[in-house]
Write a protein that holds these residues in place. Structure first.
Motif, PDB file in Angstrom:
ATOM      1  N   LEU A  56      -2.394  -7.689  -6.958  1.00 54.14           N
ATOM      2  CA  LEU A  56      -3.785  -7.882  -6.567  1.00 54.14           C
ATOM      3  C   LEU A  56      -4.047  -7.116  -5.281  1.00 54.14           C
ATOM      4  N   LEU A  57      -5.170  -6.421  -5.208  1.00 57.22           N
ATOM      5  CA  LEU A  57      -5.575  -5.849  -3.924  1.00 57.22           C
ATOM      6  C   LEU A  57      -7.071  -5.944  -3.732  1.00 57.22           C
ATOM      7  N   VAL A  58      -7.448  -6.624  -2.665  1.00 53.28           N
ATOM      8  CA  VAL A  58      -8.849  -6.850  -2.302  1.00 53.28           C
ATOM      9  C   VAL A  58      -8.999  -6.397  -0.854  1.00 53.28           C
ATOM     10  N   GLU A 102      -1.202   0.634 -10.740  1.00 53.17           N
ATOM     11  CA  GLU A 102      -0.359   0.603  -9.543  1.00 53.17           C
ATOM     12  C   GLU A 102      -1.238   0.930  -8.352  1.00 53.17           C
ATOM     13  N   CYS A 103      -0.994   0.258  -7.236  1.00 56.87           N
ATOM     14  CA  CYS A 103      -1.746   0.562  -6.019  1.00 56.87           C
ATOM     15  C   CYS A 103      -1.200   1.850  -5.408  1.00 56.87           C
ATOM     16  N   ALA A 104      -2.096   2.687  -4.900  1.00 54.40           N
ATOM     17  CA  ALA A 104      -1.689   3.952  -4.277  1.00 54.40           C
ATOM     18  C   ALA A 104      -0.800   3.710  -3.062  1.00 54.40           C
ATOM     19  N   GLY A 105      -0.907   2.510  -2.483  1.00 57.40           N
ATOM     20  CA  GLY A 105      -0.114   2.199  -1.291  1.00 57.40           C
ATOM     21  C   GLY A 105       1.219   1.539  -1.616  1.00 57.40           C
ATOM     22  N   GLY A 210      -4.837   2.543  -8.494  1.00 57.28           N
ATOM     23  CA  GLY A 210      -5.780   1.435  -8.632  1.00 57.28           C
ATOM     24  C   GLY A 210      -7.100   1.571  -7.908  1.00 57.28           C
ATOM     25  N   MET A 211      -7.143   2.348  -6.806  1.00 56.98           N
ATOM     26  CA  MET A 211      -8.376   2.403  -5.996  1.00 56.98           C
ATOM     27  C   MET A 211      -9.567   2.916  -6.792  1.00 56.98           C
ATOM     28  N   ALA A 212      -9.297   3.658  -7.883  1.00 60.68           N
ATOM     29  CA  ALA A 212     -10.401   4.220  -8.689  1.00 60.68           C
ATOM     30  C   ALA A 212     -11.088   3.144  -9.524  1.00 60.68           C
ATOM     31  N   VAL A 235      -9.834   7.676   3.578  1.00 62.66           N
ATOM     32  CA  VAL A 235      -8.577   7.086   3.090  1.00 62.66           C
ATOM     33  C   VAL A 235      -8.305   7.652   1.696  1.00 62.66           C
ATOM     34  N   TYR A 236      -7.146   7.303   1.117  1.00 65.09           N
ATOM     35  CA  TYR A 236      -6.747   7.835  -0.192  1.00 65.09           C
ATOM     36  C   TYR A 236      -6.699   9.359  -0.197  1.00 65.09           C
ATOM     37  N   ARG A 237      -6.087   9.931   0.881  1.00 66.84           N
ATOM     38  CA  ARG A 237      -5.841  11.367   0.965  1.00 66.84           C
ATOM     39  C   ARG A 237      -4.382  11.560   1.360  1.00 66.84           C
TER      40      ARG A 237
HETATM   41 MO   LIG Z   1      -4.741   0.074  -4.055  1.00 67.27          MO
END
Ligand SMILES: [Mo]
Ligand SMILES: Nc1nc2c(c(=O)[nH]1)N[C@H]1C(S)=C(S)[C@@H](COP(=O)(O)O)O[C@H]1N2
Length: 370
Positions: A56-58, A102-105, A210-212, A235-237
């Motif tokens: 989960l990511l919020v 999957e989360c990018a982080g 996941g951020m998309a 972010v996300y770069r």
């Molecule tokens: Mo994420």
């Protein structure tokens, strides 16, 4: 819409550099980690991750949504702007897809120095069956103008990030938004989305980090220019510093994980197991590519042997791997690494980037064999 917060009103974390430089987590990282669960690695045993252990990511707060009053607005460069109710969307052609997210982080806390943010080790992963209607049909019904370049997705959640007050917003190029597998999803594993996963409606972009996959969708806007919002540019770069723009984070990189064998030591999570034949198993995925190979090492990555591959759960989901290991008494570090269909193999050491994104370094599991 974005608004800068005046001055420095929020307290500084750590030395103010934005990075943590040792093995000690800051309380703020713990606070995020408690809000955003990871999937316990034994969850890799399930083809489809039970919703309650899917990661989960919020970023901000889970918004409160009255589904009866809720509408999805589709506007911008379209012939016919739409205002859809949840029923309108549920009555459209439906599709169910198993998708590995999957989360990018994921892996961020393994990098050094680590960006102070959600401190994932390797557990920001899960595979669910998502049901929804293809975004493409909705965009075609609205009618994209010829000048359309991007589609911007706005969530209902609002917060402050990098001193910018914002709603969570991400965009996709029109070509990506029109791909068959991109869904407006209203169910996860056969039930209405739970609040934390985006109720009543979320975007789902298989193959992308996941951020998309924007949750709590409020509006979709077609634009003639690339969208330069915070979540796209700041972010996300893949960048080396805050001054550098870097390349955008997009598709999920190849990765394999193993179910830690034996039993854990409560505090260290080091595994204890008996000598003899052990069936090691786990899952591997590669974003939009296929997993071509999985290898296992029982000596910390010095030597590797091929694992056996099962079938992918779906074209957008992970596949199982298994490996029969003859465990000899002593201590060792088990490793697993995957190679994708383009020949990319997981690195032993990750190339560093300032956000801690796209980490797919080889998993290491310490074991003691008796
Ligand atoms: Mo994420
Ligand atoms: N509106 C909104 N959408 C969002 C987020 C968010 O904070 N707000 N987090 C994103 C990130 S970074 C990830 S990894 C995924 C996580 O989806 P999940 O919590 O359903 O696993 O949602 C994405 N969509």
């Amino acid at each position: 819409m974005d608004r800068k917060t005046p001055g420095r009103r929020f307290r500084t974390i750590g030395d103010g550099s934005g990075f943590g430089r040792d093995d000690t987590l800051y309380p703020e990282e713990l606070q995020l980690a408690l809000r955003n669960r990871g999937m316990p690695l034994e969850g890799l045993r399930y083809r489809i991750t039970p919703s309650g252990i899917h990661y989960l990511l919020v970023h901000y707060d889970i918004p409160e949504v009255d589904a009866n009053a809720w509408r999805l607005a589709v506007g911008g460069l379209v012939a016919t702007p739409l205002h859809l109710t949840l029923d309108d969307i549920r009555q459209r052609p439906g599709r169910t897809l198993a998708v590995t997210m999957e989360c990018a982080g994921n892996g961020r806390a393994l990098s050094s120095p680590r960006r102070i943010s959600q401190p994932w080790l390797v557990e920001a992963i899960g595979t669910a069956e998502w049901t929804g209607t293809p975004l493409r049909g909705v965009l075609e019904e609205a009618g994209l103008a010829r000048q359309a370049v991007e589609v911007v997705f706005t969530g209902l959640d609002e917060g402050v990030e990098g001193n910018v007050v914002q709603r969570y917003q991400r965009s996709l190029a029109v070509g990506e938004a029109l791909r068959d597998e991109v869904l407006l999803a209203y169910e996860m594993n056969g039930l209405p989305l739970e609040p934390q996963h985006g109720y009543p409606l979320r975007l789902l972009v298989p193959g992308w980090y996941g951020m998309a996959s924007v949750k709590w969708l409020d509006r979709i806007e077609v634009t003639a220019e690339p969208f330069h919002g915070f979540q796209m540019m700041r972010v996300y770069r893949y960048a080396q510093s805050a001054d550098e723009l870097g390349e955008p984070v997009t598709l999920i990189r190849v990765r394999a994980l193993m179910i830690p064998p034996g039993i854990p030591d409560f505090m260290t999570r080091t595994r204890l197991l008996r000598a003899g034949r052990v069936m090691l198993a786990g899952r591997a995925w590669a974003g939009r590519l296929a997993v071509a190979r999985v290898e296992v090492s029982a000596d910390g990555g010095a030597t590797w042997s091929d694992a056996r591959l099962g079938d992918p759960v779906s074209p957008h989901a992970w596949r199982e791997w298994t490996f029969e290991w003859d465990a000899q008494p002593g201590s060792c570090t088990l490793c697993v690494r995957a190679t994708d269909s383009a020949g990319n193999v997981q690195p032993a050491e990750q190339e560093w980037n300032s956000g801690g994104y796209g980490n797919n370094s080889v998993q290491r599991v310490d074991v003691i064999v008796e």
